[in-house]
Scaffold this active site. Structure first.
Site, PDB file in Angstrom:
ATOM      1  N   CYS A  22      -7.576  19.441  23.544  1.00 46.44           N
ATOM      2  CA  CYS A  22      -8.277  19.180  24.794  1.00 46.44           C
ATOM      3  C   CYS A  22      -7.274  19.286  25.945  1.00 46.44           C
ATOM      4  O   CYS A  22      -6.120  18.864  25.807  1.00 46.44           O
ATOM      5  CB  CYS A  22      -8.876  17.777  24.750  1.00 46.44           C
ATOM      6  SG  CYS A  22      -9.734  17.346  26.273  1.00 46.44           S
ATOM      7  N   TYR A  30     -11.094  21.518  34.563  1.00 47.47           N
ATOM      8  CA  TYR A  30     -10.180  22.233  33.682  1.00 47.47           C
ATOM      9  C   TYR A  30      -9.349  23.261  34.433  1.00 47.47           C
ATOM     10  O   TYR A  30      -9.279  24.432  34.052  1.00 47.47           O
ATOM     11  CB  TYR A  30     -10.946  22.866  32.516  1.00 47.47           C
ATOM     12  CG  TYR A  30     -11.612  21.832  31.630  1.00 47.47           C
ATOM     13  CD1 TYR A  30     -10.859  20.816  31.044  1.00 47.47           C
ATOM     14  CD2 TYR A  30     -12.977  21.834  31.399  1.00 47.47           C
ATOM     15  CE1 TYR A  30     -11.454  19.856  30.251  1.00 47.47           C
ATOM     16  CE2 TYR A  30     -13.580  20.872  30.604  1.00 47.47           C
ATOM     17  CZ  TYR A  30     -12.818  19.885  30.032  1.00 47.47           C
ATOM     18  OH  TYR A  30     -13.403  18.925  29.246  1.00 47.47           O
ATOM     19  N   ARG A  79     -14.699  15.921  21.377  1.00 49.49           N
ATOM     20  CA  ARG A  79     -14.795  15.951  22.828  1.00 49.49           C
ATOM     21  C   ARG A  79     -16.193  16.495  23.150  1.00 49.49           C
ATOM     22  O   ARG A  79     -16.430  17.709  23.094  1.00 49.49           O
ATOM     23  CB  ARG A  79     -13.698  16.858  23.388  1.00 49.49           C
ATOM     24  CG  ARG A  79     -13.345  16.811  24.900  1.00 49.49           C
ATOM     25  CD  ARG A  79     -14.349  16.496  25.800  1.00 49.49           C
ATOM     26  NE  ARG A  79     -14.001  16.325  27.202  1.00 49.49           N
ATOM     27  CZ  ARG A  79     -14.804  15.671  28.007  1.00 49.49           C
ATOM     28  NH1 ARG A  79     -15.911  15.106  27.538  1.00 49.49           N
ATOM     29  NH2 ARG A  79     -14.531  15.583  29.287  1.00 49.49           N
ATOM     30  N   HIS A 105      -7.625   7.993  -3.869  1.00 48.80           N
ATOM     31  CA  HIS A 105      -8.187   6.677  -4.188  1.00 48.80           C
ATOM     32  C   HIS A 105      -9.306   6.742  -5.219  1.00 48.80           C
ATOM     33  O   HIS A 105      -9.635   5.721  -5.822  1.00 48.80           O
ATOM     34  CB  HIS A 105      -8.724   6.007  -2.909  1.00 48.80           C
ATOM     35  CG  HIS A 105      -7.643   5.690  -1.914  1.00 48.80           C
ATOM     36  ND1 HIS A 105      -7.261   6.569  -0.928  1.00 48.80           N
ATOM     37  CD2 HIS A 105      -6.866   4.586  -1.757  1.00 48.80           C
ATOM     38  CE1 HIS A 105      -6.306   6.017  -0.194  1.00 48.80           C
ATOM     39  NE2 HIS A 105      -6.032   4.817  -0.682  1.00 48.80           N
ATOM     40  N   HIS A 162       0.839  -1.205   0.000  1.00 50.63           N
ATOM     41  CA  HIS A 162       0.000   0.000   0.000  1.00 50.63           C
ATOM     42  C   HIS A 162       0.873   1.253   0.000  1.00 50.63           C
ATOM     43  O   HIS A 162       1.675   1.453   0.909  1.00 50.63           O
ATOM     44  CB  HIS A 162      -0.906  -0.014   1.241  1.00 50.63           C
ATOM     45  CG  HIS A 162      -1.851   1.131   1.290  1.00 50.63           C
ATOM     46  ND1 HIS A 162      -1.849   2.053   2.305  1.00 50.63           N
ATOM     47  CD2 HIS A 162      -2.821   1.540   0.429  1.00 50.63           C
ATOM     48  CE1 HIS A 162      -2.795   2.968   2.087  1.00 50.63           C
ATOM     49  NE2 HIS A 162      -3.391   2.679   0.948  1.00 50.63           N
TER      50      HIS A 162
END
Lengths: 545, 545
Positions: free
Chosen positions: A264, A400, A217, A143, A118
């Protein structure tokens, strides 16, 4: 001839078995189209210059082997292509031992012996093993050419059971039942809510991450919003006017387009877990992606609602239209000073890579805050207001945030730490993969590097010996605007494997333009939520002699 | 009684020798003033509340010992105070073995036995050993009170040779002959050009560093400029007007005053040298200081010369009036975007801590670029211009840049790295000192922390075990304005010494509000110029059982 193969492409060994006689027989037995003639792939493939280049390079190395494998399989294909397989049968063929099968439309292919040939590398094709090719071909336009389909046709072994083509029915009692269908390449960390990252091989394949594999997320089920009735509520300043903006209203603001990397806060959390348990999703290195975002500038919208910079600190609070069973919406805030600064380029984005936002990424409108942690880029945006304090949302006040390694869930005081806004400098290795076995000779190390706050990455150092000696990698990707380096740099280093080495401890570390660097180790930055994991990234590989 | 002394203040042991009989005799022998009466220092000293507090705490511990030592010395003083000593003799008395002598005006004092009783700590008084007290008393106003002088009088042993009071003659052939006289507390890294830092004990004694001990980084001899004829040349924009500004002209711009920490790029270079040799001055942890600066904002001055922000990147180039023998002046530049941003608060400063700039710090005018490496704060400023490229100065283009540890003087390409502007997050321990012996029980660890670009320090972690476990320190000093945290935080942590420990490896590391952290170790950030040395700071101490 066999020796020659070994020298240029050791992966071909298996393919070459029994080749010398079989291939000659097959050339005689094969029928029909032009593509049936033995041809060198690098010569037959056409297309745009850049996609052709990859094929050509691989072709030079693999050409001869490919030609032979191709003929072997044309023979097999001619024999087996009428059998019917179930989806389950296909999904059990994912390794060289069982055979590697894929589907395209209703057709089933055994690509076991093509995997090593490939041109994009075996690992990319393996991502589709046991399932459909379409989601991957959708990412890689190269492709979609007739000669690729013709090549694939040679590996056909049968048809898919017609019943298996029906999509699974929705379970309506499930709040997540209406979540969108996701790309199968995504590595799922949590289904409900959906959280997933692209695999390392795909992460840095493109400077711009294709939408279907952009890390996702979600904190809650994905709302299904009607663009015609969608309204964004912007609370007006005292003396100003509140706005209720339709999408068409938003389109009337000047359209601003920028390339921004989102990360994130929990990216690379899995490395922190290895030190000590943390609360959070087990993100690997893929909770980061880059897109071209377009939308209205938040400062323009706020100005229309009568807002301006204030002497005292203030915050712009965002509320999403996603909500939990109690009706509580996702929320977050950023300082007003950032929101009002045209140079900070905060967007109310309605386009991602030239498309309307995908549902997983906030359709129809999300906030994009360049240089700032993903958690503030509120999706499915419903409401914007300016407040004297930060958002009261759980995700702003009780999540956070970073803490000292000594702080645990019994002693944590969330008010003692500022909410994460700008993120620290970060980098990770995407190639080779941890645990991989590489050839001696030369190794190409690839990865990404990024820093928060618009700080440009100016250097990435790579070590093959665990950090004793370093070499600077080559930085690739779009150039960086001063003070607005919102997007990552991709990087690579092609380097000789030190002779006699049986394994390598490959490490990377980045430097940004304030000359901040990544910490050496994870434990001293460990924190109970497993955020801000930006220590040096390590990948261990074995070297074949 | 001797036992009691040992328990409360072990440093008193030496002082207490022979005390019981001698002191009683002395009380009888002493004559004259009120201060002669045995008194508890914490009761007799008056002054402002904050300075009294220190004395009171020390007094509680040391009171009794002080009273006794004080009487011993009144007796000795009465006997010896007419002898004459040369400056050289005084300077040879700097240790307990030789005796510790100091001078004040024309008087010589033997303070050997008072050192341990010094309310500010023995190490502070030791800084003056063998020389005059005046430079230190000038820093610490608490000494300028009659009872302090009276206390000192008891330690008088004689007079200074009158010839030794004459300042040394200038050597006119030396380009540095006209450099100003410096404070003796400064630890000198190079005399010509003069480069020196305050000792750790003094560095964090005050949030604002007193001018005489502010670290000094000169590249060339200090020019001696006449404030009456001084002119600052500002090259006008095309279509604008060039300016030739006198000091009075500068005073007419709105006066802007801010607290800003300056740090040399080479601060803590001596730790890099321990890894591998580098080119540069051997700065320890003191190439950083904080002052209150006042002056005209650069953006106001540039605007008057017709400058405004440009679409294309541009730079403001500064040229000093210091120059080398070829006439080449010191020079540096900063991006125009920073210079023109009122929020960046770049100053043309003419005041430092309420005084005209000292000559060593750029009299009459220097640039102050908050959050940016010291090298861009050009002193003795002569010329300002806006250019499409960075300053061509050696110090902009061929110095003050960071490189990978693999780069050496044979392979370095200075054009490959950006000039240092904003500095990375930094911290260091000022107390206890490396190699010190501390008491078991509790230890107080003190230090400073700062980050570039206006990023506030949000946390300092301290470890007593080389970095295995951490505790967050208490942050002190002025509050930080969001995005304009130009000044350091001082910090301290009072913490029990783990029982049975014979030594401690004390470490600190800071986190700024973009959650950047300091790297664990020095070697991976080593660079050939020894700049940007911001790894964890270590101090090793022994613990007395």
């Amino acid at each position: 001839m066999l020796l020659l193969h070994r020298a240029v492409a050791p992966g071909l060994r298996q393919v070459c078995r029994q080749r010398s006689t079989l291939s000659r027989l097959c050339i005689q037995a094969s029928s029909t189209s032009d593509s049936c003639q033995p041809q060198h792939p690098s010569l037959t493939f056409s297309g745009d210059a850049s996609s052709t280049r990859g094929w050509r390079v691989m072709g030079t190395l693999l050409g001869l082997g490919t030609v032979l494998a191709y003929h072997d399989h044309r023979c097999r294909a001619a024999q087996d292509s009428t059998r019917v397989y179930t989806k389950e049968e296909v999904s059990s063929h994912t390794s060289p031992e069982t055979g590697i099968w894929v589907t395209l439309g209703s057709e089933v292919f055994d690509v076991t012996e093509f995997v090593d040939l490939h041109p994009g590398g075996p690992s990319k094709l393996m991502l589709a093993a046991g399932g459909p090719l379409e989601p991957f071909w959708a990412l890689y336009g190269v492709h979609n050419q007739s000669h690729v389909r013709e090549l694939l046709a040679q590996y056909k072994i049968g048809e898919l059971n017609p019943e298996d083509k029906v999509p699974p029915a929705l379970e309506t009692s499930d709040p997540y039942a209406d979540d969108p269908v996701r790309h199968p390449a995504l590595q799922v960390n949590s289904q409900r809510p959906f959280n997933a990252e692209p695999p390392p091989e795909l992460l840095t394949e493109n400077y711009i991450t294709p939408n279907p594999i952009f890390f996702t997320r979600n904190h809650l089920p994905v709302p299904n919003l009607d663009p015609d009735t969608y309204r964004l509520h912007v609370v007006g300043a005292p003396g100003g006017q509140s706005l209720s903006l339709s999408l068409d209203d938003l389109y009337k603001f000047p359209k601003h387009e920028i390339t921004v990397t989102l990360q994130c806060a929990g990216n690379r959390r899995s490395e922190m877990t290895q030190v000590k348990e943390v609360k959070g999703l087990e993100w690997k290195i893929g909770a980061i992606s880059t897109a071209r975002w377009a939308g209205a500038r938040l400062c323009d919208v706020l100005a229309q609602a009568g807002h301006q910079l204030r002497e005292t600190e203030a915050h712009v609070c965002f509320e999403g239209l996603d909500s939990d069973p109690t009706g509580t919406a996702y929320g977050a805030s950023i300082p007003l000073a950032r929101a009002m600064d045209p140079e900070a380029e905060v967007l109310l984005a309605y386009e991602m890579n030239g498309q309307p936002l995908p549902r997983d990424h906030g359709f129809p409108v999300r906030v994009v805050v360049p240089g700032v942690v993903g958690a503030r880029h509120v999706k499915w945006l419903g409401r914007v207001s300016v407040e004297p304090e930060e958002s009261c949302s759980h995700w702003q006040r009780r999540d956070y945030k970073g803490f000292s390694p000594s702080v645990d869930w019994d002693t944590v005081d969330f008010d003692s730490a500022p909410s994460i806004q700008e993120l620290p400098v970060q980098s990770a290795i995407t190639e080779p993969r941890d645990g991989e076995t590489i050839e001696s000779g030369e190794v190409t190390v690839k990865g990404y590097a990024w820093s928060g706050g618009g700080r440009a990455v100016i250097r990435v150092d790579v070590s093959l010996d665990g950090g004793l000696t370093w070499q600077a990698a080559e930085l690739c990707g779009e150039g960086q605007r001063p003070r607005k380096a919102w997007a990552w740099r991709l990087w690579q280093l092609q380097v000789p494997v030190p002779p006699g080495q049986k394994e390598l401890n490959i490490v990377c570390k980045a430097v940004d333009d304030s000359y901040n660097v990544q910490p050496d180790t994870v434990a001293p930055i460990w924190n109970l939520r497993g955020v801000l994991s930006n220590a040096w990234h390590h990948v261990h590989v074995r070297v074949t002699p």
